[in-house]
Write a protein that holds these residues in place. Structure first.
Motif, PDB file in Angstrom:
ATOM      1  N   PRO A  64     -15.990 -33.849  13.254  1.00  0.00           N
ATOM      2  CA  PRO A  64     -16.053 -32.715  12.326  1.00  0.00           C
ATOM      3  C   PRO A  64     -16.817 -32.998  11.034  1.00  0.00           C
ATOM      4  O   PRO A  64     -17.241 -32.056  10.351  1.00  0.00           O
ATOM      5  CB  PRO A  64     -14.570 -32.419  12.036  1.00  0.00           C
ATOM      6  CG  PRO A  64     -13.836 -33.674  12.407  1.00  0.00           C
ATOM      7  CD  PRO A  64     -14.610 -34.290  13.518  1.00  0.00           C
ATOM      8  N   THR A  65     -16.999 -34.279  10.696  1.00  0.00           N
ATOM      9  CA  THR A  65     -17.741 -34.599   9.469  1.00  0.00           C
ATOM     10  C   THR A  65     -19.233 -34.788   9.719  1.00  0.00           C
ATOM     11  O   THR A  65     -19.991 -35.018   8.774  1.00  0.00           O
ATOM     12  CB  THR A  65     -17.186 -35.891   8.833  1.00  0.00           C
ATOM     13  OG1 THR A  65     -17.385 -36.995   9.743  1.00  0.00           O
ATOM     14  CG2 THR A  65     -15.712 -35.754   8.502  1.00  0.00           C
ATOM     15  N   GLY A  66     -19.652 -34.680  10.981  1.00  0.00           N
ATOM     16  CA  GLY A  66     -21.048 -34.956  11.323  1.00  0.00           C
ATOM     17  C   GLY A  66     -22.040 -34.093  10.573  1.00  0.00           C
ATOM     18  O   GLY A  66     -23.040 -34.598  10.045  1.00  0.00           O
ATOM     19  N   ASP A  67     -21.783 -32.790  10.503  1.00  0.00           N
ATOM     20  CA  ASP A  67     -22.725 -31.896   9.836  1.00  0.00           C
ATOM     21  C   ASP A  67     -22.849 -32.207   8.355  1.00  0.00           C
ATOM     22  O   ASP A  67     -23.950 -32.172   7.786  1.00  0.00           O
ATOM     23  CB  ASP A  67     -22.304 -30.438  10.033  1.00  0.00           C
ATOM     24  CG  ASP A  67     -22.573 -29.942  11.450  1.00  0.00           C
ATOM     25  OD1 ASP A  67     -23.387 -30.585  12.151  1.00  0.00           O
ATOM     26  OD2 ASP A  67     -21.970 -28.926  11.843  1.00  0.00           O
ATOM     27  N   SER A  68     -21.733 -32.512   7.712  1.00  0.00           N
ATOM     28  CA  SER A  68     -21.792 -32.811   6.273  1.00  0.00           C
ATOM     29  C   SER A  68     -22.550 -34.105   6.014  1.00  0.00           C
ATOM     30  O   SER A  68     -23.245 -34.232   4.990  1.00  0.00           O
ATOM     31  CB  SER A  68     -20.375 -32.900   5.686  1.00  0.00           C
ATOM     32  OG  SER A  68     -19.653 -33.987   6.255  1.00  0.00           O
ATOM     33  N   ILE A  69     -22.450 -35.048   6.928  1.00  0.00           N
ATOM     34  CA  ILE A  69     -23.211 -36.291   6.784  1.00  0.00           C
ATOM     35  C   ILE A  69     -24.702 -36.016   6.937  1.00  0.00           C
ATOM     36  O   ILE A  69     -25.523 -36.499   6.151  1.00  0.00           O
ATOM     37  CB  ILE A  69     -22.736 -37.338   7.816  1.00  0.00           C
ATOM     38  CG1 ILE A  69     -21.296 -37.752   7.526  1.00  0.00           C
ATOM     39  CG2 ILE A  69     -23.656 -38.563   7.798  1.00  0.00           C
ATOM     40  CD1 ILE A  69     -20.683 -38.629   8.602  1.00  0.00           C
ATOM     41  N   ARG A  70     -25.062 -35.225   7.940  1.00  0.00           N
ATOM     42  CA  ARG A  70     -26.474 -34.882   8.135  1.00  0.00           C
ATOM     43  C   ARG A  70     -27.023 -34.084   6.953  1.00  0.00           C
ATOM     44  O   ARG A  70     -28.196 -34.227   6.588  1.00  0.00           O
ATOM     45  CB  ARG A  70     -26.646 -34.111   9.445  1.00  0.00           C
ATOM     46  CG  ARG A  70     -26.570 -34.999  10.692  1.00  0.00           C
ATOM     47  CD  ARG A  70     -26.776 -34.215  11.950  1.00  0.00           C
ATOM     48  NE  ARG A  70     -25.555 -33.494  12.334  1.00  0.00           N
ATOM     49  CZ  ARG A  70     -24.593 -34.014  13.102  1.00  0.00           C
ATOM     50  NH1 ARG A  70     -24.706 -35.247  13.571  1.00  0.00           N
ATOM     51  NH2 ARG A  70     -23.524 -33.307  13.406  1.00  0.00           N
ATOM     52  N   ASP A  71     -26.178 -33.267   6.345  1.00  0.00           N
ATOM     53  CA  ASP A  71     -26.619 -32.441   5.231  1.00  0.00           C
ATOM     54  C   ASP A  71     -26.818 -33.236   3.940  1.00  0.00           C
ATOM     55  O   ASP A  71     -27.308 -32.679   2.945  1.00  0.00           O
ATOM     56  CB  ASP A  71     -25.609 -31.314   4.980  1.00  0.00           C
ATOM     57  CG  ASP A  71     -25.669 -30.230   6.058  1.00  0.00           C
ATOM     58  OD1 ASP A  71     -26.673 -30.192   6.793  1.00  0.00           O
ATOM     59  OD2 ASP A  71     -24.708 -29.444   6.161  1.00  0.00           O
ATOM     60  N   GLN A  72     -26.447 -34.509   3.934  1.00  0.00           N
ATOM     61  CA  GLN A  72     -26.715 -35.326   2.756  1.00  0.00           C
ATOM     62  C   GLN A  72     -28.207 -35.424   2.471  1.00  0.00           C
ATOM     63  O   GLN A  72     -28.634 -35.591   1.335  1.00  0.00           O
ATOM     64  CB  GLN A  72     -26.132 -36.731   2.944  1.00  0.00           C
ATOM     65  CG  GLN A  72     -24.614 -36.789   2.960  1.00  0.00           C
ATOM     66  CD  GLN A  72     -24.100 -38.194   3.252  1.00  0.00           C
ATOM     67  OE1 GLN A  72     -24.867 -39.155   3.326  1.00  0.00           O
ATOM     68  NE2 GLN A  72     -22.795 -38.330   3.435  1.00  0.00           N
ATOM     69  N   SER A  73     -29.006 -35.331   3.514  1.00  0.00           N
ATOM     70  CA  SER A  73     -30.458 -35.416   3.375  1.00  0.00           C
ATOM     71  C   SER A  73     -31.079 -34.037   3.518  1.00  0.00           C
ATOM     72  O   SER A  73     -30.689 -33.266   4.403  1.00  0.00           O
ATOM     73  CB  SER A  73     -31.048 -36.343   4.439  1.00  0.00           C
ATOM     74  OG  SER A  73     -32.457 -36.184   4.517  1.00  0.00           O
ATOM     75  N   PRO A  74     -32.061 -33.690   2.691  1.00  0.00           N
ATOM     76  CA  PRO A  74     -32.761 -32.407   2.856  1.00  0.00           C
ATOM     77  C   PRO A  74     -33.529 -32.317   4.166  1.00  0.00           C
ATOM     78  O   PRO A  74     -33.956 -31.230   4.556  1.00  0.00           O
ATOM     79  CB  PRO A  74     -33.696 -32.352   1.643  1.00  0.00           C
ATOM     80  CG  PRO A  74     -33.856 -33.770   1.216  1.00  0.00           C
ATOM     81  CD  PRO A  74     -32.555 -34.432   1.524  1.00  0.00           C
ATOM     82  N   PHE A  75     -33.710 -33.435   4.858  1.00  0.00           N
ATOM     83  CA  PHE A  75     -34.326 -33.400   6.181  1.00  0.00           C
ATOM     84  C   PHE A  75     -33.354 -32.887   7.238  1.00  0.00           C
ATOM     85  O   PHE A  75     -33.752 -32.588   8.359  1.00  0.00           O
ATOM     86  CB  PHE A  75     -34.811 -34.790   6.581  1.00  0.00           C
ATOM     87  CG  PHE A  75     -36.029 -35.253   5.847  1.00  0.00           C
ATOM     88  CD1 PHE A  75     -37.297 -34.858   6.238  1.00  0.00           C
ATOM     89  CD2 PHE A  75     -35.915 -36.087   4.744  1.00  0.00           C
ATOM     90  CE1 PHE A  75     -38.429 -35.282   5.555  1.00  0.00           C
ATOM     91  CE2 PHE A  75     -37.036 -36.518   4.039  1.00  0.00           C
ATOM     92  CZ  PHE A  75     -38.296 -36.112   4.457  1.00  0.00           C
ATOM     93  N   GLY A  76     -32.069 -32.835   6.908  1.00  0.00           N
ATOM     94  CA  GLY A  76     -31.077 -32.319   7.832  1.00  0.00           C
ATOM     95  C   GLY A  76     -30.724 -33.259   8.966  1.00  0.00           C
ATOM     96  O   GLY A  76     -30.246 -32.823  10.012  1.00  0.00           O
ATOM     97  N   ARG A  77     -30.931 -34.523   8.755  1.00  0.00           N
ATOM     98  CA  ARG A  77     -30.574 -35.510   9.765  1.00  0.00           C
ATOM     99  C   ARG A  77     -30.179 -36.804   9.080  1.00  0.00           C
ATOM    100  O   ARG A  77     -30.322 -36.945   7.865  1.00  0.00           O
ATOM    101  CB  ARG A  77     -31.746 -35.769  10.730  1.00  0.00           C
ATOM    102  CG  ARG A  77     -32.934 -36.508  10.123  1.00  0.00           C
ATOM    103  CD  ARG A  77     -33.940 -36.891  11.194  1.00  0.00           C
ATOM    104  NE  ARG A  77     -35.116 -37.593  10.706  1.00  0.00           N
ATOM    105  CZ  ARG A  77     -35.221 -38.915  10.566  1.00  0.00           C
ATOM    106  NH1 ARG A  77     -34.188 -39.709  10.834  1.00  0.00           N
ATOM    107  NH2 ARG A  77     -36.356 -39.455  10.157  1.00  0.00           N
ATOM    108  N   VAL A  78     -29.693 -37.748   9.863  1.00  0.00           N
ATOM    109  CA  VAL A  78     -29.428 -39.082   9.330  1.00  0.00           C
ATOM    110  C   VAL A  78     -30.548 -40.011   9.773  1.00  0.00           C
ATOM    111  O   VAL A  78     -31.341 -39.684  10.658  1.00  0.00           O
ATOM    112  CB  VAL A  78     -28.060 -39.622   9.795  1.00  0.00           C
ATOM    113  CG1 VAL A  78     -26.937 -38.763   9.253  1.00  0.00           C
ATOM    114  CG2 VAL A  78     -27.993 -39.711  11.311  1.00  0.00           C
TER     115      VAL A  78
END
Length: 262
Positions: free
Chosen positions: A212-226
């Motif tokens: 459930p935290t995956g999207d918030s982690i990806r959203d840390q970057s403006p590229f939308g990924r890790v």
């Protein structure tokens, strides 16, 4: 060794290369024709898989616990012999990484657990890297050869790690150590740099990214990924190149603009 030789096939020691970032770094150097010593502490099967995946020839497997100063010294000697008698590049990647098992929030951890967490992380993440650096640096100086040392630090050195403060502090110290060595080793034509990765999609992060935290982690970057291990490897390979010699002392952020230092 001449500077021209430094551009040809080199001996490379990558600590903590059994998987994740270390495996990607080892593969990136091997793709460029370098001979790679794949270091591991306990994951022999994974390290052997890294070795099997490497293109080219002349690679080697070396084992050692970086928390043990004598083991750190011995594994460098083993790596030198394993890749043909010379190590030209050192990548200090091995680390005790944050996990739920070694979480040590100051308000929720007993004193014994606190002391143990700090000792374990500092012994490997900082002192282990320092000891391997000493051995490789002196090997290069004795050969009168140019070389490169790249430390794998962390964004956590700058943003803080409240649940793993020893990790954040050890990585900040690793960056500072690298800059001290950049000054000390420049007269010997040895560059020393660091990378500071953000969140990287290694095997151990799969559950977190899929949860459930995956999207918030990806959203840390403006590229939308890790980031990927290959993203980090690309930065490491560049900093270890002769063309990057003038970047000695730098700390390269590899975090997809998820954190910007002023």
């Amino acid at each position: 060794m001449t500077d021209l030789a430094f551009r040809s096939a080199r001996g490379v020691l990558v600590t903590g290369a059994s998987r994740g970032i270390g495996r990607a770094v080892a593969h990136a150097f091997a793709e460029r024709g370098d001979r790679v010593a794949v270091h591991y502490r306990t994951g022999r099967e994974e390290a052997e898989e890294t070795l099997r995946q490497l293109p080219g020839e002349g690679h080697a497997l070396v084992q050692g616990d970086l928390a043990d100063p004598q083991a750190a010294l011995a594994l460098v000697s083993e790596a030198i012999a394993g890749v043909g008698g010379a190590v030209d590049v050192l990548v200090c990647n091995a680390a005790v990484a944050p996990s739920e098992r070694n979480r040590h929030s100051v308000a929720e951890t007993s004193y014994d657990e606190w002391v143990s967490s700090w000792r374990t992380m500092v012994d490997v993440n900082l002192l282990g890297a320092a000891n391997v650096t000493w051995a490789v640096a002196n090997h290069l100086i004795e050969r009168q050869a140019p070389g490169a040392i790249v430390n794998v630090g962390s964004r956590g050195a700058f943003v803080g790690e409240p649940e793993h403060p020893a990790y954040g502090a050890s990585k900040a110290a690793l960056h500072a150590f690298g800059q001290s060595m950049a000054l000390a080793l420049a007269p010997h034509r040895i560059s020393v740099t660091s990378v500071a990765p953000g969140f990287i999609a290694t095997e151990r992060q799969h559950t977190k990214l899929a949860g459930p935290t995956g999207d918030s982690i990806r959203d840390q970057s403006p590229f939308g990924r890790v980031g990927t291990p290959e993203d980090v490897a690309a930065g490491v390979v560049y900093l270890a190149s002769p063309e990057a010699m003038w970047s000695s002392g730098t700390v390269l952020d590899i975090n997809g603009a998820s954190y910007l230092r002023s």
